[in-house]
Design a protein around this motif. Structure first.
Motif, PDB file in Angstrom:
ATOM      1  N   VAL A 290       6.167   1.984 -16.184  1.00  0.00           N
ATOM      2  CA  VAL A 290       5.906   0.360 -16.465  1.00  0.00           C
ATOM      3  C   VAL A 290       6.567  -0.575 -15.829  1.00  0.00           C
ATOM      4  CG1 VAL A 290       6.315  -0.960 -18.461  1.00  0.00           C
ATOM      5  CG2 VAL A 290       5.511   1.244 -18.817  1.00  0.00           C
ATOM      6  N   ALA A 291       7.767  -0.324 -15.149  1.00  0.00           N
ATOM      7  CA  ALA A 291       8.655  -1.145 -14.514  1.00  0.00           C
ATOM      8  C   ALA A 291       7.706  -2.187 -13.286  1.00  0.00           C
ATOM      9  CB  ALA A 291       9.986  -0.591 -13.914  1.00  0.00           C
ATOM     10  N   PRO A 292       7.261  -1.344 -12.502  1.00  0.00           N
ATOM     11  CA  PRO A 292       6.365  -1.968 -11.317  1.00  0.00           C
ATOM     12  C   PRO A 292       5.219  -2.810 -11.839  1.00  0.00           C
ATOM     13  CG  PRO A 292       6.730   0.345 -10.566  1.00  0.00           C
ATOM     14  CD  PRO A 292       7.063   0.231 -12.134  1.00  0.00           C
ATOM     15  N   ILE A 293       4.796  -2.508 -13.028  1.00  0.00           N
ATOM     16  CA  ILE A 293       3.527  -3.274 -13.628  1.00  0.00           C
ATOM     17  C   ILE A 293       3.994  -4.550 -14.083  1.00  0.00           C
ATOM     18  CG2 ILE A 293       1.988  -3.498 -15.254  1.00  0.00           C
ATOM     19  CD1 ILE A 293       1.704  -0.168 -15.119  1.00  0.00           C
ATOM     20  N   VAL A 294       5.247  -4.585 -14.900  1.00  0.00           N
ATOM     21  CA  VAL A 294       5.856  -5.742 -15.278  1.00  0.00           C
ATOM     22  C   VAL A 294       6.473  -6.698 -14.280  1.00  0.00           C
ATOM     23  CG1 VAL A 294       7.843  -6.581 -16.798  1.00  0.00           C
ATOM     24  CG2 VAL A 294       6.200  -4.524 -17.412  1.00  0.00           C
ATOM     25  N   GLU A 295       7.208  -6.003 -13.278  1.00  0.00           N
ATOM     26  CA  GLU A 295       7.982  -6.678 -12.201  1.00  0.00           C
ATOM     27  C   GLU A 295       6.786  -7.417 -11.355  1.00  0.00           C
ATOM     28  OE1 GLU A 295      10.710  -5.859  -8.424  1.00  0.00           O
ATOM     29  OE2 GLU A 295      10.782  -4.626 -10.077  1.00  0.00           O
ATOM     30  N   ASN A 296       5.937  -6.744 -10.865  1.00  0.00           N
ATOM     31  CA  ASN A 296       5.201  -7.196  -9.742  1.00  0.00           C
ATOM     32  C   ASN A 296       3.561  -6.416  -9.859  1.00  0.00           C
ATOM     33  OD1 ASN A 296       4.035  -8.376  -7.533  1.00  0.00           O
ATOM     34  ND2 ASN A 296       4.947  -7.026  -6.025  1.00  0.00           N
ATOM     35  N   PRO A 297       2.773  -7.166 -10.859  1.00  0.00           N
ATOM     36  CA  PRO A 297       1.803  -6.492 -11.164  1.00  0.00           C
ATOM     37  C   PRO A 297       0.452  -6.388  -9.735  1.00  0.00           C
ATOM     38  CG  PRO A 297       2.013  -8.309 -12.629  1.00  0.00           C
ATOM     39  CD  PRO A 297       2.960  -8.357 -11.526  1.00  0.00           C
ATOM     40  N   GLN A 298       0.300  -5.329  -9.324  1.00  0.00           N
ATOM     41  CA  GLN A 298      -0.870  -5.192  -8.280  1.00  0.00           C
ATOM     42  C   GLN A 298      -2.132  -4.558  -8.570  1.00  0.00           C
ATOM     43  OE1 GLN A 298       1.541  -3.217  -5.329  1.00  0.00           O
ATOM     44  NE2 GLN A 298       2.920  -4.787  -4.841  1.00  0.00           N
ATOM     45  N   ILE A 299      -3.099  -4.800  -7.837  1.00  0.00           N
ATOM     46  CA  ILE A 299      -4.241  -4.415  -8.084  1.00  0.00           C
ATOM     47  C   ILE A 299      -4.358  -2.850  -7.804  1.00  0.00           C
ATOM     48  CG2 ILE A 299      -5.318  -4.830  -5.701  1.00  0.00           C
ATOM     49  CD1 ILE A 299      -7.252  -5.379  -9.136  1.00  0.00           C
ATOM     50  N   GLU A 300      -3.393  -2.347  -6.984  1.00  0.00           N
ATOM     51  CA  GLU A 300      -3.498  -0.896  -6.556  1.00  0.00           C
ATOM     52  C   GLU A 300      -3.020  -0.026  -7.890  1.00  0.00           C
ATOM     53  OE1 GLU A 300      -1.739  -3.168  -4.611  1.00  0.00           O
ATOM     54  OE2 GLU A 300      -2.802  -3.033  -2.826  1.00  0.00           O
ATOM     55  N   LEU A 301      -2.060  -0.803  -8.651  1.00  0.00           N
ATOM     56  CA  LEU A 301      -1.877   0.054  -9.920  1.00  0.00           C
ATOM     57  C   LEU A 301      -3.184   0.188 -10.753  1.00  0.00           C
ATOM     58  CD1 LEU A 301       1.653  -1.758 -10.489  1.00  0.00           C
ATOM     59  CD2 LEU A 301       1.165   0.545  -9.245  1.00  0.00           C
ATOM     60  N   LEU A 302      -3.929  -0.869 -10.873  1.00  0.00           N
ATOM     61  CA  LEU A 302      -4.968  -0.901 -11.687  1.00  0.00           C
ATOM     62  C   LEU A 302      -5.920   0.337 -11.005  1.00  0.00           C
ATOM     63  CD1 LEU A 302      -6.812  -1.813 -14.082  1.00  0.00           C
ATOM     64  CD2 LEU A 302      -7.711  -3.460 -12.125  1.00  0.00           C
ATOM     65  N   TYR A 303      -6.147   0.235  -9.731  1.00  0.00           N
ATOM     66  CA  TYR A 303      -6.797   1.223  -9.343  1.00  0.00           C
ATOM     67  C   TYR A 303      -6.472   2.755  -9.462  1.00  0.00           C
ATOM     68  CZ  TYR A 303      -8.884  -2.244  -6.144  1.00  0.00           C
ATOM     69  OH  TYR A 303      -9.690  -3.141  -5.464  1.00  0.00           O
ATOM     70  N   ALA A 304      -5.064   2.851  -9.551  1.00  0.00           N
ATOM     71  CA  ALA A 304      -4.383   4.255 -10.000  1.00  0.00           C
ATOM     72  C   ALA A 304      -4.874   4.606 -11.421  1.00  0.00           C
ATOM     73  CB  ALA A 304      -2.914   4.246  -9.665  1.00  0.00           C
ATOM     74  N   ALA A 305      -4.652   3.456 -12.146  1.00  0.00           N
ATOM     75  CA  ALA A 305      -4.922   3.994 -13.646  1.00  0.00           C
ATOM     76  C   ALA A 305      -6.584   4.305 -13.796  1.00  0.00           C
ATOM     77  CB  ALA A 305      -4.679   2.578 -14.696  1.00  0.00           C
ATOM     78  N   ILE A 306      -7.337   3.607 -13.244  1.00  0.00           N
ATOM     79  CA  ILE A 306      -8.843   3.743 -13.206  1.00  0.00           C
ATOM     80  C   ILE A 306      -9.185   5.224 -12.782  1.00  0.00           C
ATOM     81  CG2 ILE A 306     -11.232   3.167 -12.416  1.00  0.00           C
ATOM     82  CD1 ILE A 306     -10.351   0.205 -12.793  1.00  0.00           C
ATOM     83  N   PHE A 307      -8.410   5.629 -11.491  1.00  0.00           N
ATOM     84  CA  PHE A 307      -8.492   6.749 -11.030  1.00  0.00           C
ATOM     85  C   PHE A 307      -8.320   7.888 -11.894  1.00  0.00           C
ATOM     86  CE2 PHE A 307      -7.024  10.161  -8.152  1.00  0.00           C
ATOM     87  CZ  PHE A 307      -8.252  10.368  -7.436  1.00  0.00           C
ATOM     88  N   VAL A 308      -7.238   7.656 -12.626  1.00  0.00           N
ATOM     89  CA  VAL A 308      -6.633   8.798 -13.651  1.00  0.00           C
ATOM     90  C   VAL A 308      -7.507   9.007 -14.655  1.00  0.00           C
ATOM     91  CG1 VAL A 308      -4.733   9.472 -15.112  1.00  0.00           C
ATOM     92  CG2 VAL A 308      -4.251   8.632 -12.598  1.00  0.00           C
TER      93      VAL A 308
END
Length: 124
Positions: A62-80
């Protein structure tokens, strides 16, 4: 991800999914601890250790999402989630079309994750 991403974005993608799966493993330890109480082979760890580890892993997700939201994290969540969408009907519920078995055997042999003889795989 590898075609359009840079090395730092791939590292973010990997670490996000890695810590998400670590937290799922810690959660599974907690669930199995209470679901299978009488098994003599079960893992005997103080309950605070998997709880603390799961909370730490969730913080690292959760910390990287809150601190610095990036599109790569959305890609990772969609991939999972996409993997779960494929897993449940094909593997968990075994809702495979007949032609898919041949494709599955071919891919397993191609990627060397199955025995060299398909009949051995199907018999077991």
């Amino acid at each position: 991800m590898t075609l359009q991403g840079t090395i730092p974005s791939l590292i973010n993608f990997l670490s996000f999914t890695q810590w998400a799966f670590y937290s799922a493993c810690a959660l599974s330890c907690l669930v199995l601890r209470f679901k299978i109480k009488d098994d003599p082979k079960r893992l005997k760890v103080p309950i605070i250790i998997p709880i603390f580890f799961m909370l730490w892993c969730l913080f690292l997700v959760v910390a990287p999402i809150v601190e610095n939201p990036q599109i790569e994290l959305l890609y990772a969540a969609i991939f999972v989630v996409g993997g779960l969408v494929v897993y449940f009907p094909l593997v968990h519920f075994n809702l495979k079309p007949k032609w898919f078995e041949k494709v599955e055997i071919y891919l397993q042999l191609l990627m060397e994750v199955a025995p060299s003889r398909p009949s051995t795989y199907l018999d077991s």
